[in-house]
Design a protein around this motif. Structure first.
Motif, short mmCIF file in Angstrom:
data_model
loop_
_atom_site.label_atom_id
_atom_site.label_comp_id
_atom_site.label_asym_id
_atom_site.label_seq_id
_atom_site.Cartn_x
_atom_site.Cartn_y
_atom_site.Cartn_z
N THR A 10 0.74 -1.10 0.05
CA THR A 10 0.05 0.06 -0.03
C THR A 10 0.95 1.29 0.13
N VAL A 11 0.87 2.04 -0.92
CA VAL A 11 1.42 3.50 -1.07
C VAL A 11 0.65 4.49 -1.04
N ASP A 12 0.92 5.73 -0.99
CA ASP A 12 0.03 6.93 -0.73
C ASP A 12 -1.32 6.93 -1.39
N HIS A 13 -1.01 6.50 -2.92
CA HIS A 13 -2.22 6.63 -3.62
C HIS A 13 -2.76 5.40 -4.16
N THR A 31 2.45 -1.94 -11.18
CA THR A 31 1.06 -1.36 -11.51
C THR A 31 0.56 -0.76 -10.25
N VAL A 32 -0.18 0.30 -10.24
CA VAL A 32 -0.85 0.85 -9.09
C VAL A 32 -2.37 0.73 -9.52
N ASP A 33 -2.98 -0.15 -8.14
CA ASP A 33 -4.49 -0.28 -8.45
C ASP A 33 -4.82 -0.82 -9.68
N GLY A 103 5.54 7.06 -0.91
CA GLY A 103 5.33 5.54 -0.58
C GLY A 103 5.74 4.88 -1.94
N LEU A 104 5.33 5.09 -3.01
CA LEU A 104 5.96 4.65 -4.16
C LEU A 104 7.53 4.72 -4.51
#
Length: 281
Positions: A10-13, A31-33, A103-104
């Motif tokens: 889990t990162v900021d966004h 990937t993010v989400d 976070g990423l």
């Protein structure tokens, strides 16, 4: 040797995932989400997997003579694909990477670290706020590849933002942006109209099927105050494994049509892509 394993955090966004590529020993997809953000091959940083990234790379290849070091600002970091590419193809370049998701950045620094002496400085900050604080004539190239999920944030689409980018660029500098849209191209046309107000020269690079309105897809905007090497750029993108087209001059003006520049008060994010356009299960 143990097999690389996927990483999820889990990162900021959102939720970031790093997935190894079974066909390339030290290559990873970020990937993010579920939306693909970056692809990096740690053993071959000049390898650009995504079509839009290769098109940005083609522009980087022709903005100056081969191998010449450049000062580059990257708005949007992801897994630092293009900073790695620039460091490999133009050694000695000085690069700033601006990424709002700290976070990423921590995940990438931990799992996909940059090599020593890369010349890349990473900043955890909002792209427009960082740009506003940057000095005049700071960069040879500014590359905007900023997506909140799968959409370009509204505050990075406006005339005021374009003017900040122009101020940070040197007189012969070049601005690049990764954008996404589909017919009837209201967002893409407005972006071209916005940057045409600030820059004298424009070009647009996209896959022909996207430009014909057949599907949603990426398009690379190129803007400068000096003539662009359109023939060299056209040759490179046409020879790509996934050929693209370069629009400029009268054809591009016709494409822009009656679109108007975007003011801050009227700004909206780029359109939501259709289900499955960019996602990975």
């Amino acid at each position: 040797m143990s097999e690389p394993i996927p990483v999820s955090r889990t990162v900021d966004h959102g939720t970031a995932k790093l997935m190894p590529d079974i066909d390339r020993e030290r290559a990873w997809l970020l990937t993010v989400d579920g939306a693909p953000q970056s692809y990096v091959d740690l053993d071959d940083p000049a390898h650009l997997e995504f079509e839009y990234a290769r098109r940005l790379g083609h522009v980087l290849d022709v903005v100056a003579e081969a191998g010449r070091a450049l000062d580059v600002v990257h708005l949007g970091g992801g897994a630092l694909t293009l900073p790695r590419y620039t460091a490999a193809t133009r050694p000695g370049s000085r690069q700033d990477v601006v990424e709002a998701d700290r976070g990423l950045l921590e995940l990438v620094a931990e799992c996909l670290p940059l090599p020593e002496g890369s010349g890349v400085a990473v900043h955890g900050a909002d792209a427009r706020a960082w740009l506003a604080a940057a000095p005049d004539d700071h960069a040879d190239v500014v590359i905007a590849d900023v997506f909140g999920g799968s959409r370009v944030p509204a505050h990075l689409t406006t005339l005021a933002y374009a003017r900040e980018a122009a101020r940070v660029l040197r007189a012969d500098g070049v601005y690049l942006a990764n954008l996404a849209d589909a017919a009837p191209f209201g967002f893409l046309r407005s972006q071209l109209a916005t940057f045409a107000t600030v820059f004298e020269e424009l070009a647009l690079i996209a896959e022909p099927g996207v430009l014909r309105g057949r599907r949603f897809g990426n398009a690379v905007l190129v803007a400068a105050h000096r003539p662009l090497d359109i023939p060299a750029l056209t040759r490179r993108v046409a020879a790509d494994a996934f050929p693209a087209r370069v629009e400029h001059g009268a054809g591009l003006r016709d494409f822009i049509g009656a679109a108007r520049p975007v003011e801050d008060a009227d700004a909206v994010p780029s359109p939501e892509p259709p289900d499955g356009a960019f996602s990975i299960g």
